[in-house]
Scaffold this motif. Structure first.
Motif, PDB file in Angstrom:
ATOM      1  N   LEU A 152      49.263 -31.254  -9.330  1.00  0.00           N
ATOM      2  CA  LEU A 152      47.344 -31.150  -9.037  1.00  0.00           C
ATOM      3  C   LEU A 152      47.661 -29.872  -8.448  1.00  0.00           C
ATOM      4  O   LEU A 152      46.611 -28.905  -9.168  1.00  0.00           O
ATOM      5  N   THR A 153      48.602 -29.046  -7.931  1.00  0.00           N
ATOM      6  CA  THR A 153      49.070 -28.319  -7.207  1.00  0.00           C
ATOM      7  C   THR A 153      49.946 -27.315  -8.292  1.00  0.00           C
ATOM      8  O   THR A 153      48.930 -26.182  -8.139  1.00  0.00           O
ATOM      9  N   THR A 154      50.442 -27.457  -8.650  1.00  0.00           N
ATOM     10  CA  THR A 154      50.960 -26.620 -10.550  1.00  0.00           C
ATOM     11  C   THR A 154      50.500 -26.376 -11.269  1.00  0.00           C
ATOM     12  O   THR A 154      50.235 -25.286 -11.343  1.00  0.00           O
ATOM     13  N   ALA A 155      49.627 -27.315 -11.735  1.00  0.00           N
ATOM     14  CA  ALA A 155      49.007 -27.009 -13.049  1.00  0.00           C
ATOM     15  C   ALA A 155      47.732 -26.525 -13.297  1.00  0.00           C
ATOM     16  O   ALA A 155      46.853 -26.045 -13.707  1.00  0.00           O
ATOM     17  N   TYR A 156      47.138 -26.684 -11.650  1.00  0.00           N
ATOM     18  CA  TYR A 156      45.735 -26.490 -11.401  1.00  0.00           C
ATOM     19  C   TYR A 156      45.897 -25.467  -9.675  1.00  0.00           C
ATOM     20  O   TYR A 156      47.131 -24.758  -9.936  1.00  0.00           O
ATOM     21  N   ASN A 157      45.235 -26.126  -8.790  1.00  0.00           N
ATOM     22  CA  ASN A 157      45.398 -25.247  -7.522  1.00  0.00           C
ATOM     23  C   ASN A 157      44.368 -25.993  -6.368  1.00  0.00           C
ATOM     24  O   ASN A 157      43.926 -25.991  -5.985  1.00  0.00           O
ATOM     25  N   GLY A 158      45.426 -27.553  -7.016  1.00  0.00           N
ATOM     26  CA  GLY A 158      44.911 -27.701  -5.477  1.00  0.00           C
ATOM     27  C   GLY A 158      43.098 -28.441  -5.119  1.00  0.00           C
ATOM     28  O   GLY A 158      42.488 -27.945  -6.799  1.00  0.00           O
ATOM     29  N   TRP A 159      42.763 -28.502  -3.904  1.00  0.00           N
ATOM     30  CA  TRP A 159      41.212 -28.844  -4.083  1.00  0.00           C
ATOM     31  C   TRP A 159      40.570 -27.683  -4.613  1.00  0.00           C
ATOM     32  O   TRP A 159      39.331 -27.188  -4.130  1.00  0.00           O
ATOM     33  N   TYR A 160      41.172 -25.900  -4.514  1.00  0.00           N
ATOM     34  CA  TYR A 160      40.542 -25.019  -4.827  1.00  0.00           C
ATOM     35  C   TYR A 160      40.414 -25.182  -5.891  1.00  0.00           C
ATOM     36  O   TYR A 160      39.105 -24.197  -6.606  1.00  0.00           O
ATOM     37  N   SER A 161      40.548 -26.514  -7.231  1.00  0.00           N
ATOM     38  CA  SER A 161      40.011 -26.074  -8.637  1.00  0.00           C
ATOM     39  C   SER A 161      39.288 -27.403  -8.865  1.00  0.00           C
ATOM     40  O   SER A 161      39.090 -27.703  -8.192  1.00  0.00           O
ATOM     41  N   ARG A 162      37.592 -26.970  -9.614  1.00  0.00           N
ATOM     42  CA  ARG A 162      36.772 -27.688  -9.397  1.00  0.00           C
ATOM     43  C   ARG A 162      37.028 -29.112  -9.722  1.00  0.00           C
ATOM     44  O   ARG A 162      36.512 -29.860  -9.715  1.00  0.00           O
ATOM     45  N   GLU A 163      38.415 -29.157 -10.869  1.00  0.00           N
ATOM     46  CA  GLU A 163      38.594 -30.546 -11.417  1.00  0.00           C
ATOM     47  C   GLU A 163      38.844 -31.558 -10.811  1.00  0.00           C
ATOM     48  O   GLU A 163      38.940 -32.482 -11.099  1.00  0.00           O
ATOM     49  N   LEU A 164      39.760 -30.681  -9.639  1.00  0.00           N
ATOM     50  CA  LEU A 164      40.101 -32.104  -8.804  1.00  0.00           C
ATOM     51  C   LEU A 164      38.479 -33.043  -8.347  1.00  0.00           C
ATOM     52  O   LEU A 164      38.988 -34.124  -7.788  1.00  0.00           O
ATOM     53  N   VAL A 165      37.556 -32.515  -8.155  1.00  0.00           N
ATOM     54  CA  VAL A 165      36.393 -33.337  -8.194  1.00  0.00           C
ATOM     55  C   VAL A 165      35.927 -34.987  -8.951  1.00  0.00           C
ATOM     56  O   VAL A 165      36.290 -35.800  -8.346  1.00  0.00           O
ATOM     57  N   ASP A 166      36.741 -34.373  -9.838  1.00  0.00           N
ATOM     58  CA  ASP A 166      36.656 -35.781 -11.342  1.00  0.00           C
ATOM     59  C   ASP A 166      37.636 -36.639 -10.932  1.00  0.00           C
ATOM     60  O   ASP A 166      37.459 -37.325 -11.275  1.00  0.00           O
ATOM     61  N   PHE A 167      38.657 -35.979 -10.338  1.00  0.00           N
ATOM     62  CA  PHE A 167      39.838 -36.157 -10.810  1.00  0.00           C
ATOM     63  C   PHE A 167      40.079 -37.560  -9.582  1.00  0.00           C
ATOM     64  O   PHE A 167      40.414 -38.765  -9.395  1.00  0.00           O
ATOM     65  N   PHE A 168      39.638 -37.062  -7.987  1.00  0.00           N
ATOM     66  CA  PHE A 168      39.400 -37.852  -8.008  1.00  0.00           C
ATOM     67  C   PHE A 168      38.333 -39.019  -6.997  1.00  0.00           C
ATOM     68  O   PHE A 168      38.716 -39.960  -6.916  1.00  0.00           O
ATOM     69  N   TYR A 169      37.508 -38.544  -7.959  1.00  0.00           N
ATOM     70  CA  TYR A 169      36.485 -39.487  -8.329  1.00  0.00           C
ATOM     71  C   TYR A 169      37.122 -40.274  -9.120  1.00  0.00           C
ATOM     72  O   TYR A 169      36.657 -42.135  -8.752  1.00  0.00           O
ATOM     73  N   ARG A 170      37.658 -40.489 -10.064  1.00  0.00           N
ATOM     74  CA  ARG A 170      37.794 -41.806 -11.089  1.00  0.00           C
ATOM     75  C   ARG A 170      38.835 -42.342  -9.898  1.00  0.00           C
ATOM     76  O   ARG A 170      38.892 -43.636 -10.134  1.00  0.00           O
ATOM     77  N   TYR A 171      39.802 -41.474  -9.444  1.00  0.00           N
ATOM     78  CA  TYR A 171      40.893 -42.188  -8.621  1.00  0.00           C
ATOM     79  C   TYR A 171      40.565 -43.179  -7.977  1.00  0.00           C
ATOM     80  O   TYR A 171      40.216 -44.157  -7.334  1.00  0.00           O
ATOM     81  N   CYS A 172      39.053 -42.769  -6.660  1.00  0.00           N
ATOM     82  CA  CYS A 172      38.326 -43.527  -5.952  1.00  0.00           C
ATOM     83  C   CYS A 172      37.783 -44.862  -6.693  1.00  0.00           C
ATOM     84  O   CYS A 172      37.805 -45.488  -6.228  1.00  0.00           O
ATOM     85  N   CYS A 173      37.061 -44.887  -7.678  1.00  0.00           N
ATOM     86  CA  CYS A 173      35.925 -45.580  -8.353  1.00  0.00           C
ATOM     87  C   CYS A 173      37.253 -46.831  -8.682  1.00  0.00           C
ATOM     88  O   CYS A 173      37.210 -47.926  -8.838  1.00  0.00           O
ATOM     89  N   VAL A 174      38.060 -46.071  -9.364  1.00  0.00           N
ATOM     90  CA  VAL A 174      39.896 -47.783  -9.791  1.00  0.00           C
ATOM     91  C   VAL A 174      39.840 -48.546  -8.802  1.00  0.00           C
ATOM     92  O   VAL A 174      40.318 -49.615  -7.954  1.00  0.00           O
ATOM     93  N   LEU A 175      39.926 -47.193  -7.805  1.00  0.00           N
ATOM     94  CA  LEU A 175      40.725 -48.371  -6.201  1.00  0.00           C
ATOM     95  C   LEU A 175      39.227 -49.036  -5.198  1.00  0.00           C
ATOM     96  O   LEU A 175      39.763 -50.611  -5.400  1.00  0.00           O
ATOM     97  N   PHE A 176      38.142 -48.589  -6.151  1.00  0.00           N
ATOM     98  CA  PHE A 176      36.669 -49.843  -5.235  1.00  0.00           C
ATOM     99  C   PHE A 176      37.021 -50.783  -5.992  1.00  0.00           C
ATOM    100  O   PHE A 176      36.407 -51.788  -6.163  1.00  0.00           O
TER     101      PHE A 176
END
Length: 478
Positions: A152-176
């Protein structure tokens, strides 16, 4: 009229806290991808106080990822991935009521952008959670604790990239969805205000991939706010008994002196520390933050609907406490910086001893938010020595005694303090300096900075002392 409480609540959570990346090891086992912490090298040639993980650029990241010869202690940790049953038993015997740990994001989504999670990673945390509960401890999960998948740092640009919102949300939902029946206390992001120190570990933004790095960091923070609020909304709607928190690293600073300019500088600095929890607990950007961004030429991009999403607020406040810092007009103008109080003694790494600052912060935070508070990290690193198989760490006992005394005073002040988590109740690899020499635990782990040693666990003198503290619910501090 009600009187102030004389001690800690009967259901007070005496806990301990670790991070996956500092303890687990097994960095390339069972489908796990590389995470940011896996490229934190130990720099043993530097003085103790200068061993820390700073910003990284793309070439440094790729070189560290490819490096198979360097010393990367977080890749091996203390072997907790394999030893957790024995380690948790030791912590339970000390009396811990709760155990805070992080889920390594790259163990669940190895690259971070997959559609489906890694089943072997989820199965490990199933076993870990069950073992925590089996030992009579309540689990608390940190979802993101410097373990962002490096992809997520090399292919995107870490949290600077808006795409991480959905990636992190998906991750949270899986854990919940997976753990909601056993885990009720959740912190989405560890120390979300870590934007100056350890900011690459937190945000994953390469220093050479943003024209204005400060703006990129605050944009990344905004994306985190949105993702965390989305996750809170999901948890609250699906699993109403879950409690979602926000966590800061420390917080307010003291003014250097009584000079009006320095007092104002401290107020303005402190506002930008409260900023993170103000947004998480109040659900909107405060005016002082808008002024700060304008003054510093920072223009944040909001997507349609972001302001509405932010109204999904957190349930509790938590923070790590190590010491209170100092601010003045000059340090504020030079990037909203703070510095160590020169009048206080410090350990070998330059961390101050400031127990009264803990009571101060507890009062300031509770006055502001009037919600439950957890101290989710507190401790100090020391160089321990083993003599005839024993560690007589009276200095650690003195440290904890002084801080618990101030916690007790804060409870008498009316602070709704629900729990206290000693940082590193068992020795783990240091977050900031990637070494084992800097030890926090009540339990010694026989590994050195180069991974040499037996791995044997030894109870320190502070172990028995802390057991008495917990047994007496904070009354017996002798």
């Amino acid at each position: 009229m009600n009187k102030s409480p004389k001690g800690f609540p009967e259901d007070f959570l005496w806990g301990g806290a670790i991070a996956a990346n500092q303890a687990e090891g097994a960095f390339d086992v069972d489908g796990k991808g590389m995470c940011i912490a896996d490229i934190n090298a130990f720099q043993g040639d530097l003085p103790l106080e200068k061993r820390c993980n700073l910003e990284m650029d793309t070439s440094q990241i790729k070189a560290a990822m490819a490096d198979q010869e360097g010393n990367y202690p977080k890749r091996r940790g203390i072997g907790f991935y394999y030893t957790y049953p024995e380690d948790l038993k030791l912590l339970a015997e000390m009396g811990l009521k709760s155990f805070r740990f992080s889920v390594n994001w790259a163990r669940i989504f190895p690259n971070g952008d997959e559609e489906e999670p890694n089943g072997e990673g989820l199965a490990f945390y199933d076993r870990l959670i069950d073992e925590i509960i089996k030992n009579g401890m309540e689990p608390m999960i940190t979802i993101s604790h410097y373990e962002m998948p490096l992809h997520l740092t090399t292919a995107y640009n870490g949290w600077y990239s808006r795409e991480l919102v959905d990636f992190f949300y998906r991750y949270c939902c899986v854990l919940f969805d997976r753990f909601h029946d056993r885990v009720k206390l959740w912190i989405p992001v560890n120390q979300i205000n870590m934007i100056h120190f350890e900011s690459f570990n937190h945000l994953g933004i390469a220093g050479d991939r943003a024209e204005n790095l400060l703006q990129a960091k605050y944009q990344g923070i905004h994306h985190e706010f949105v993702a965390c609020a989305m996750a809170a909304g999901y948890a609250h709607s699906r699993y109403p008994d879950l409690k979602i928190g926000v966590m800061l690293c420390g917080g307010p600073a003291s003014p250097k002196d009584s000079g009006p300019e320095n007092v104002l500088a401290a107020v303005r600095h402190n506002q930008m520390e409260y900023f993170y929890s103000d947004v998480a607990l109040r659900g909107y950007y405060p005016g002082y933050a808008l002024r700060f961004f304008e003054d510093n030429g920072i223009e944040l991009q909001f997507a349609d609907g972001d302001e509405e999403i932010l109204k999904n607020t957190a349930d509790f406040f938590s923070f790590s406490y190590y010491y209170m810092k100092v601010c003045d007009e000059e340090s504020f103008r030079q990037g909203n910086r703070t510095y160590r109080n020169p009048s206080l003694s410090a350990n070998e790494w330059g961390w101050s001893l400031d127990p009264v600052g803990l009571r101060t912060m507890l009062n300031l935070f509770y006055d502001r938010y009037q919600c439950p508070i957890y101290i989710t990290e507190n401790g100090m690193g020391f160089c321990d020595s083993v003599e005839q198989g024993q560690i007589q760490d009276t200095y650690r006992i003195d440290y904890y005694r002084a801080h618990i005394e101030q916690m007790r005073e804060a409870v008498r002040d009316g602070v709704d303090l629900r729990g206290y988590y000693a940082w590193g109740p068992i020795d783990i690899v240091s977050c900031s300096s990637s070494e084992m020499t800097k030890r926090y635990g009540f339990i010694y782990v026989d590994y050195d900075d180069y991974g040499k040693g037996t791995g044997k666990r030894i109870r320190k003198a502070s172990y028995e002392w802390m057991r008495n503290v917990i047994r007496s619910n904070g009354e017996d501090l002798n």
